[in-house]
Design an enzyme around this catalytic site. Structure first.
Site, PDB file in Angstrom:
ATOM      1  N   GLY A   1       3.667  -1.621   4.227  1.00  0.00           N
ATOM      2  CA  GLY A   1       2.697  -2.458   4.932  1.00  0.00           C
ATOM      3  C   GLY A   1       2.802  -3.945   4.609  1.00  0.00           C
ATOM      4  O   GLY A   1       1.804  -4.667   4.743  1.00  0.00           O
ATOM      5  N   GLY A   2       3.981  -4.410   4.234  1.00  0.00           N
ATOM      6  CA  GLY A   2       4.123  -5.810   3.795  1.00  0.00           C
ATOM      7  C   GLY A   2       3.642  -6.825   4.826  1.00  0.00           C
ATOM      8  O   GLY A   2       2.862  -7.734   4.491  1.00  0.00           O
TER       9      GLY A   2
ATOM     10  N   GLY B   1       7.479   0.866   4.919  1.00  0.00           N
ATOM     11  CA  GLY B   1       6.308   1.740   4.926  1.00  0.00           C
ATOM     12  C   GLY B   1       5.286   1.337   3.881  1.00  0.00           C
ATOM     13  O   GLY B   1       4.342   2.074   3.580  1.00  0.00           O
TER      14      GLY B   1
ATOM     15  N   PRO C   1       9.746  -5.135   0.400  1.00  0.00           N
ATOM     16  CA  PRO C   1      10.775  -4.901   1.421  1.00  0.00           C
ATOM     17  C   PRO C   1      10.156  -4.758   2.808  1.00  0.00           C
ATOM     18  O   PRO C   1       9.078  -4.178   2.948  1.00  0.00           O
ATOM     19  CB  PRO C   1      11.407  -3.576   0.980  1.00  0.00           C
TER      20      PRO C   1
ATOM     21  N   SER D   1       1.639  -6.399   7.409  1.00  0.00           N
ATOM     22  CA  SER D   1       0.193  -6.235   7.624  1.00  0.00           C
ATOM     23  C   SER D   1      -0.591  -6.851   6.470  1.00  0.00           C
ATOM     24  O   SER D   1      -1.631  -7.485   6.671  1.00  0.00           O
ATOM     25  CB  SER D   1      -0.168  -4.750   7.712  1.00  0.00           C
ATOM     26  N   SER D   2      -0.081  -6.667   5.257  1.00  0.00           N
ATOM     27  CA  SER D   2      -0.769  -7.213   4.079  1.00  0.00           C
ATOM     28  C   SER D   2      -0.721  -8.738   4.098  1.00  0.00           C
ATOM     29  O   SER D   2      -1.705  -9.408   3.751  1.00  0.00           O
ATOM     30  CB  SER D   2      -0.115  -6.662   2.811  1.00  0.00           C
TER      31      SER D   2
ATOM     32  N   LYS E   1       0.854  -1.199   0.000  1.00  0.00           N
ATOM     33  CA  LYS E   1       0.000   0.000   0.000  1.00  0.00           C
ATOM     34  C   LYS E   1       0.884   1.240   0.000  1.00  0.00           C
ATOM     35  O   LYS E   1       2.048   1.213   0.420  1.00  0.00           O
ATOM     36  CB  LYS E   1      -0.941   0.033   1.205  1.00  0.00           C
TER      37      LYS E   1
ATOM     38  N   ASP F   1      -2.781  -1.220  10.314  1.00  0.00           N
ATOM     39  CA  ASP F   1      -2.969  -1.216   8.854  1.00  0.00           C
ATOM     40  C   ASP F   1      -3.674  -2.478   8.357  1.00  0.00           C
ATOM     41  O   ASP F   1      -4.061  -2.549   7.191  1.00  0.00           O
ATOM     42  CB  ASP F   1      -1.619  -1.122   8.131  1.00  0.00           C
TER      43      ASP F   1
ATOM     44  N   GLY G   1       9.960  -3.162   6.549  1.00  0.00           N
ATOM     45  CA  GLY G   1      10.316  -1.859   7.116  1.00  0.00           C
ATOM     46  C   GLY G   1      10.364  -0.769   6.065  1.00  0.00           C
ATOM     47  O   GLY G   1      11.101   0.206   6.183  1.00  0.00           O
TER      48      GLY G   1
END
Ligand code: ATP
Length: 278
Positions: free
Chosen positions: A101-102, A99, A95, A104-105, A11, A137, A97
């Site tokens: 949202g990896g 930002g 990647p 969380s996704s 995101k 997120d 860290g």
């Protein structure tokens, strides 16, 4: 069905403003999220062996209970008391860290996959509660596309998906910790200030470039002074780059060459209807 694979897209925050603090001392936000076509793939298989197993070959990504995808599967199991065990595999391209949202996704992708596999899936309201317990997120990634969010990010209003707008994402060799960036906010940056609301943002998004803003950008550079080098390289291109979330990735609308010394990924917006597509 005993196995399924779903996408876990990245995101961007097209707009991110801090609106103040809630009663528990958490920062409240007003943000516009947008999923990208750049995505991990999460494979979920039901197993006759009890327990949850997770594999992910990417360096630095935990394969045990510290992984948010593992926690999502445990939370689903606890809420549903399901007899099957689960085998999870994450094919990681996003990647950590960054930002984007990896993690969380990945967690939301597990929840979406389990509702596909489960003959008696949990309700959307229960899923949303589990998602918020996993991270601020995560509820957005149950929805995908373009969405307005307030609170900690969980009070979501789906917005009309824009066109498949091309985007360039820069991936610096730097990991930003979200708590460290929030800790570096100045008193002025912390607010409070009023939210504009979903209706106003739905209109404003007719002109996406005018919406681009991130209140965390200066704080991220204070917490991670190495980011100044990245921002300087971005400025030198003349394109309007913006930090995503708490960083370290930056993005610009359109396709741009990578600034000197940085790696760029060319992608585009992914719509809500396409959220699961592998
Ligand atoms: P956010 O924007 O939500 O802060 P991020 O894109 O900055 O997220 P993540 O990819 O979520 O960062 O990773 C942050 C940390 O979370 C990693 O350093 C990693 O140790 C941990 N982590 C837990 N689960 C995962 C996961 N499934 N994928 C990647 N990292 C994970």
């Amino acid at each position: 069905m005993r196995t399924t694979s779903v996408a876990a897209p990245a995101k961007l925050n097209l707009h991110l403003e801090i609106t103040g603090l809630d009663g528990s001392g958490y920062h409240t936000l007003e943000t516009v999220f947008q999923t990208l076509d750049w995505a991990d793939t999460v494979h979920v298989a039901l197993s006759d062996q009890p327990g949850i197993r997770l594999s992910c070959a990417a360096p630095g990504v935990p394969e045990d209970e510290r992984n948010l995808a593992h926690q999502a599967a445990s939370a689903y199991h606890a809420a549903r008391s399901w007899p099957n065990g689960l085998d999870l595999r994450i094919d990681k391209v996003l990647p950590a860290g960054g930002g984007l949202g990896g993690g969380s996704s990945n967690a939301a992708a597990v929840l979406r996959a389990l509702t596909q596999l489960d003959p008696e899936p949990l309700s959307p309201a229960v899923l949303a509660t589990i998602a918020l317990q996993l991270g601020a997120d995560v509820p957005f990634f149950l929805l995908g596309g373009c969405a307005h969010a307030t609170g900690r990010g969980e009070q979501l209003t789906p917005l009309e998906d824009p066109q498949a707008e091309p985007v360039t994402v820069l991936v610096p060799k730097l990991h930003c910790s979200t708590p460290a960036v929030f800790a570096a906010l100045s008193d002025e940056e912390r607010g409070p200030r009023p939210a504009r609301g979903a209706v106003a943002w739905a209109e404003a998004l007719d002109d996406i470039p005018s919406c681009l803003f991130n209140r965390l950008q200066a704080a991220a550079a204070r917490a991670y002074p190495e980011l100044e080098t990245v921002f300087a390289a971005c400025r030198a291109t003349g394109a309007p780059w913006l930090l995503s979330g708490s960083g370290a990735c930056c993005f610009a609308l359109g396709h741009h060459p990578a600034p000197d010394g940085l790696c760029a990924v060319h992608t585009h917006f992914r719509s809500r209807a396409d959220l699961d597509r592998v």
